[in-house]
Enzyme design. Structure first.
Site, short mmCIF file in Angstrom:
data_model
loop_
_atom_site.label_atom_id
_atom_site.label_comp_id
_atom_site.label_asym_id
_atom_site.label_seq_id
_atom_site.Cartn_x
_atom_site.Cartn_y
_atom_site.Cartn_z
CG HIS A 37 -6.65 -5.09 2.39
ND1 HIS A 37 -6.15 -5.96 3.33
CD2 HIS A 37 -7.71 -4.48 2.98
CE1 HIS A 37 -6.87 -5.87 4.45
NE2 HIS A 37 -7.81 -4.98 4.26
N GLY A 67 -2.04 2.11 4.96
CA GLY A 67 -2.45 0.74 5.26
C GLY A 67 -1.37 -0.12 5.90
CG HIS A 118 -1.96 -1.02 1.25
ND1 HIS A 118 -2.85 -1.22 0.21
CD2 HIS A 118 -2.27 -1.96 2.19
CE1 HIS A 118 -3.65 -2.24 0.51
NE2 HIS A 118 -3.32 -2.70 1.71
#
Length: 429
Positions: free
Chosen positions: A174, A145, A137
């Site tokens: 994710h 994140g 991220h």
């Protein structure tokens, strides 16, 4: 088929000794648990084990902005209140807290991924593993994140010195937004992310319509999924899409991010994959016999993360592991049954056959726009990142063994815990 793959495995025990904070779901201690489980199954005897170098600020700045790297290097818990403007600017705070030895933590996990890429580039191994890496991220100028430095982007940049096309695959729950964003405008890297999308799920990106731009148009592939996806649905879709991607894109190296938060029962995840289902994706990618860099990623139910990455180390070594976990330092974490595999759960799969078919058709349609592998005029290969020349052995040993190194020898009461005191298991769960 190669007769026997040569596997390089990167690990530094210091990476597991940092502490994000008492209520933070990220527990680097899971890396120690994974490593000890790998050792207990004697997998280290089948690999070359390396302690990675600590990535230098100049290496981190190959992707990240120099002022961001410099700030990470400078900031400490006891000084952070004096830098509130910078903390906000670089997105440090609740999700990405400032903690003791933050910068060294980044240097170690990133050094592992860069070293892994270099060994692959120099054909010193066929597969390189860094379970501490995979922090997908992090952005050029900010943390995000739980990720501070994007080791994946830096590893891919290293691979691009020797490889015309690199394929990045992400099976974390994710979206791999930081990696996608870094290569959104180029056809030298194709990013393929399978992830939960919708319901305001972090990071909120990764719609099937996000396909890249300019030279990178159609070179970003997103497979947005709903809650409860199971082994059968996930692996069927994964194999179909990855087969077509490799056929059309023809990469010469692959980076595989194996975030374990896509497992059933993850503290932050919402998928329903068993360890066998997750590992099947690793096994499938390995079969293409391309230079392969494997990293960790998310995963917030620690004992299941350790189980998963140990099984996947076995898969990469073509080694079937007994289900009964051998004696090791963290055995009690795997109570009460002390078994390696965890099953999926009896929860609803919100991914209908028609929904998955629609996603597959859209992805295949986007791939059809790529007639053949892009032609890349390879430049002269630049040297490895500049490494400052110094001899650690010449330093005063008393100076080298400074306080935080000594502190690491002490077990933390707030991190090494058992049973009901484990704040990974809230009351009632």
């Amino acid at each position: 088929m190669r007769s026997k793959d040569k596997i390089a495995y990167f690990y530094d025990g210091d990476v597991g000794s940092v502490y994000f904070g008492p209520n933070h779901p990220m527990k680097p201690h899971r890396l120690c648990m994974t490593h000890h489980l790998v050792l207990s199954y004697d997998l280290h005897k089948k690999m070359e084990i390396y302690r990675p170098h600590k990535a230098y600020p100049s290496e981190l700045a190959q992707f990240h902005s120099e002022d961001y790297v410099e700030f990470l290097h400078r900031i400490r818990p006891d000084t952070q209140n004096s830098f509130r403007t910078e903390l906000a600017r670089f997105n440090l705070g609740e999700d990405c807290p400032v903690f003791e030895n933050l910068f060294e933590f980044c240097q170690i996990y990133t050094g592992g991924t860069i070293d892994a890429a270099r060994r692959l580039n120099n054909q010193l191994c066929d597969v390189a593993i860094n379970w501490a890496g995979g922090l997908h991220h992090a952005k050029k100028c900010e943390a995000s994140g739980f990720c501070y430095i994007n080791d994946l982007v830096l590893g891919i940049l290293e691979l691009l010195k020797h490889h015309a096309r690199v394929l990045y695959i992400d099976i974390d729950v994710h979206h791999g937004d930081g990696v996608e964003e870094a290569f959104y405008f180029t056809d030298r890297v194709m990013t393929v992310s399978f992830h939960k999308f919708g319901d305001l799920f972090f990071p909120g990106t990764g719609d099937v319509k996000e396909i890249g731009e300019r030279e990178g148009k159609f070179y970003a592939i997103n497979v947005p999924l709903k809650d409860g996806i199971d082994d059968t649905s996930f692996t069927r879709l994964f194999k179909t899409i990855i087969s077509k991607v490799i056929e059309i894109y023809q990469p010469s190296a692959i980076v595989l991010q194996c975030g374990a938060d896509s497992l059933a029962g993850d503290r932050l995840g919402c998928f329903n994959l068993s360890i066998d289902g997750h590992a099947e994706c690793v096994k499938f990618v390995k079969k293409f016999n391309l230079p392969l860099l494997v990293t960790g990623g998310g995963g917030y139910t620690k004992e299941n993360v350790a189980r998963c990455w140990t099984v996947e180390t076995g898969v990469l070594l073509d080694t079937e592991l007994p289900n009964k976990i051998p004696q090791n330092e963290y055995l009690e974490y795997f109570a009460p049954d002390y078994s390696l595999k965890i099953p999926s759960r009896l929860i609803e799969n919100f991914n209908s056959k028609s929904y998955l078919s629609t996603i597959k058709v859209q992805v295949m349609e986007n791939l059809r726009h790529i007639q053949h592998a892009p032609s890349v005029q390879m430049q002269e290969v630049p040297p490895d990142f500049y490494i400052p020349d110094f001899d650690e052995d010449e330093q005063n040993p008393d100076e080298r063994m400074h306080q935080h190194t000594q502190d690491k020898e002490i077990q933390r009461d707030d991190e090494y815990y058992n049973g009901d005191n484990d704040n990974d298991h809230p009351a009632g769960s």
